[in-house]
Design an enzyme around this catalytic site. Structure first.
Site, PDB file in Angstrom:
ATOM      1  N   ARG A   1      -9.627 -12.385  -7.764  1.00  0.00           N
ATOM      2  CA  ARG A   1      -8.896 -13.118  -6.742  1.00  0.00           C
ATOM      3  C   ARG A   1      -9.447 -14.549  -6.710  1.00  0.00           C
ATOM      4  O   ARG A   1     -10.588 -14.796  -7.111  1.00  0.00           O
ATOM      5  CB  ARG A   1      -9.061 -12.452  -5.370  1.00  0.00           C
ATOM      6  CG  ARG A   1      -8.530 -11.015  -5.319  1.00  0.00           C
ATOM      7  CD  ARG A   1      -8.795 -10.396  -3.957  1.00  0.00           C
ATOM      8  NE  ARG A   1      -8.275  -9.031  -3.884  1.00  0.00           N
ATOM      9  CZ  ARG A   1      -8.966  -7.942  -4.189  1.00  0.00           C
ATOM     10  NH1 ARG A   1     -10.230  -8.059  -4.591  1.00  0.00           N
ATOM     11  NH2 ARG A   1      -8.429  -6.743  -4.091  1.00  0.00           N
TER      12      ARG A   1
ATOM     13  N   TYR B   1       2.096  -2.293 -10.843  1.00  0.00           N
ATOM     14  CA  TYR B   1       2.156  -3.071 -12.083  1.00  0.00           C
ATOM     15  C   TYR B   1       2.834  -2.302 -13.209  1.00  0.00           C
ATOM     16  O   TYR B   1       3.157  -2.888 -14.239  1.00  0.00           O
ATOM     17  CB  TYR B   1       0.748  -3.491 -12.506  1.00  0.00           C
ATOM     18  CG  TYR B   1       0.088  -4.408 -11.513  1.00  0.00           C
ATOM     19  CD1 TYR B   1       0.587  -5.686 -11.278  1.00  0.00           C
ATOM     20  CD2 TYR B   1      -1.018  -3.995 -10.777  1.00  0.00           C
ATOM     21  CE1 TYR B   1      -0.001  -6.531 -10.358  1.00  0.00           C
ATOM     22  CE2 TYR B   1      -1.612  -4.835  -9.851  1.00  0.00           C
ATOM     23  CZ  TYR B   1      -1.100  -6.097  -9.648  1.00  0.00           C
ATOM     24  OH  TYR B   1      -1.683  -6.933  -8.730  1.00  0.00           O
TER      25      TYR B   1
ATOM     26  N   ARG C   1      -3.592 -12.998 -11.681  1.00  0.00           N
ATOM     27  CA  ARG C   1      -4.176 -11.666 -11.443  1.00  0.00           C
ATOM     28  C   ARG C   1      -3.142 -10.579 -11.733  1.00  0.00           C
ATOM     29  O   ARG C   1      -3.443  -9.568 -12.368  1.00  0.00           O
ATOM     30  CB  ARG C   1      -4.675 -11.582  -9.998  1.00  0.00           C
ATOM     31  CG  ARG C   1      -5.215 -10.216  -9.570  1.00  0.00           C
ATOM     32  CD  ARG C   1      -5.777 -10.333  -8.162  1.00  0.00           C
ATOM     33  NE  ARG C   1      -5.955  -9.053  -7.513  1.00  0.00           N
ATOM     34  CZ  ARG C   1      -7.059  -8.311  -7.599  1.00  0.00           C
ATOM     35  NH1 ARG C   1      -8.070  -8.729  -8.335  1.00  0.00           N
ATOM     36  NH2 ARG C   1      -7.153  -7.164  -6.953  1.00  0.00           N
TER      37      ARG C   1
ATOM     38  N   LYS D   1     -12.753  -7.813  -1.578  1.00  0.00           N
ATOM     39  CA  LYS D   1     -11.881  -7.336  -0.505  1.00  0.00           C
ATOM     40  C   LYS D   1     -12.314  -5.939  -0.074  1.00  0.00           C
ATOM     41  O   LYS D   1     -12.506  -5.054  -0.903  1.00  0.00           O
ATOM     42  CB  LYS D   1     -10.425  -7.310  -0.994  1.00  0.00           C
ATOM     43  CG  LYS D   1      -9.410  -7.115   0.126  1.00  0.00           C
ATOM     44  CD  LYS D   1      -8.000  -7.283  -0.402  1.00  0.00           C
ATOM     45  CE  LYS D   1      -6.973  -7.141   0.708  1.00  0.00           C
ATOM     46  NZ  LYS D   1      -5.592  -7.299   0.205  1.00  0.00           N
TER      47      LYS D   1
END
Length: 290
Positions: free
Chosen positions: A106, A272, A240, A131
């Protein structure tokens, strides 16, 4: 707060309870058609009002009609588009951009890297406090080892200059500053990517170098995308998404990609897989068979 008070006929918030908060939040979703993030922001603002300003403890807020969170597929660039974008990135922002695509970090994880968390010899990096407050290990791309060594040499020289001038120092997380009083000036704790100028930390009043400005990376990616003729919106986070999708295209299993991205649940990574379907759920059109 103004909308909340007007919704309840200009009553003072002290005279309103948790049911009044629930009614307002439901009104935002049903009548206002707001997004889930807007509704959550309103809830956070109301909780801050009651807990910090009015010093009133609200009971559990329930029976709220939740705004629907739209399921949007991420924007993914092709390998050629990524190559064209990276070819047009330069400087420190360009190195960070390559690192984001090469590792799936990130943006804030990239700019907050510390020197001690990059192991060039083993070609790996440790992402601290990602995160969800989790640490994870990811690779350092072979293509970035030489540029990273050059950057580290330049960064160490800058650190030596700061030591001589007495302006060396870095923010330390949690209570480490008290536990290790000299750590803020040590080489290993320094930010890998730093600002060119000094700034005053508003929390401590200490003048020191902050980490590299993430907005400069965002601007560099936008500029490079325009220069490359990329029509779709491109941001550091797009890299990303592209990293994850290109790994899956190369045959890596989804659990490995999940660990590299730092997702708590594999269902987050599953989004994805949409790009692997090659069109409408992988179905071959009858027109192509004619």
């Amino acid at each position: 707060m103004k909308r909340f008070i007007l919704f309840h006929g200009k009553q003072h918030p002290r005279g309103l309870d948790a049911a009044s908060v629930s009614a307002f939040l439901s009104h935002l979703a049903v009548d206002g058609k707001v997004s889930a993030s807007t509704q959550n922001q309103a809830l956070s603002a109301l909780l801050f009002l009651y807990q910090k300003v009015l010093e009133i403890d609200l009971p559990r807020i329930g029976d709220v009609v939740r705004a629907k969170r739209p399921q949007r597929l991420p924007t993914v660039l092709s390998r050629k588009e990524v190559q064209a974008l990276l070819d047009r990135c330069a400087g420190t922002a360009g190195l960070i951009t390559r690192l984001l695509y090469g590792t799936g970090l990130r943006l804030m994880e990239g700019v907050r890297l510390r020197v001690k968390d990059v192991d060039v010899a083993r070609a790996e990096m440790i992402v601290r406090d990602g995160k969800g407050g989790k640490d994870r290990v990811t690779m350092l791309p072979q293509a970035l080892i030489a540029p990273m060594q050059v950057h580290l040499a330049t960064r160490k020289a800058l650190h030596a200059d700061d030591v001589k001038s007495g302006t060396v120092g870095v923010w330390l997380p949690d209570a480490l500053a008290k536990k290790y009083p000299n750590a803020s000036s040590e080489w290993g704790w320094q930010y890998l990517f730093v600002a060119s100028n000094f700034s005053v930390d508003p929390r401590s009043g200490v003048r020191r170098r902050h980490h590299y400005n993430e907005k400069l990376v965002q601007r560099e990616v936008r500029r490079a995308a325009l220069a490359a003729g990329i029509v779709r919106p491109a941001s550091p986070h797009t890299l990303r998404h592209s990293f994850a999708t290109h790994l899956l295209e190369s045959g890596y299993d989804i659990r490995t990609v999940q660990e590299l991205l730092g997702h708590a649940d594999v269902s987050t990574t599953m989004i994805y897989t949409h790009v692997l379907n090659r069109g409408g759920r992988g179905v071959r059109s009858p027109l192509d068979a004619m």
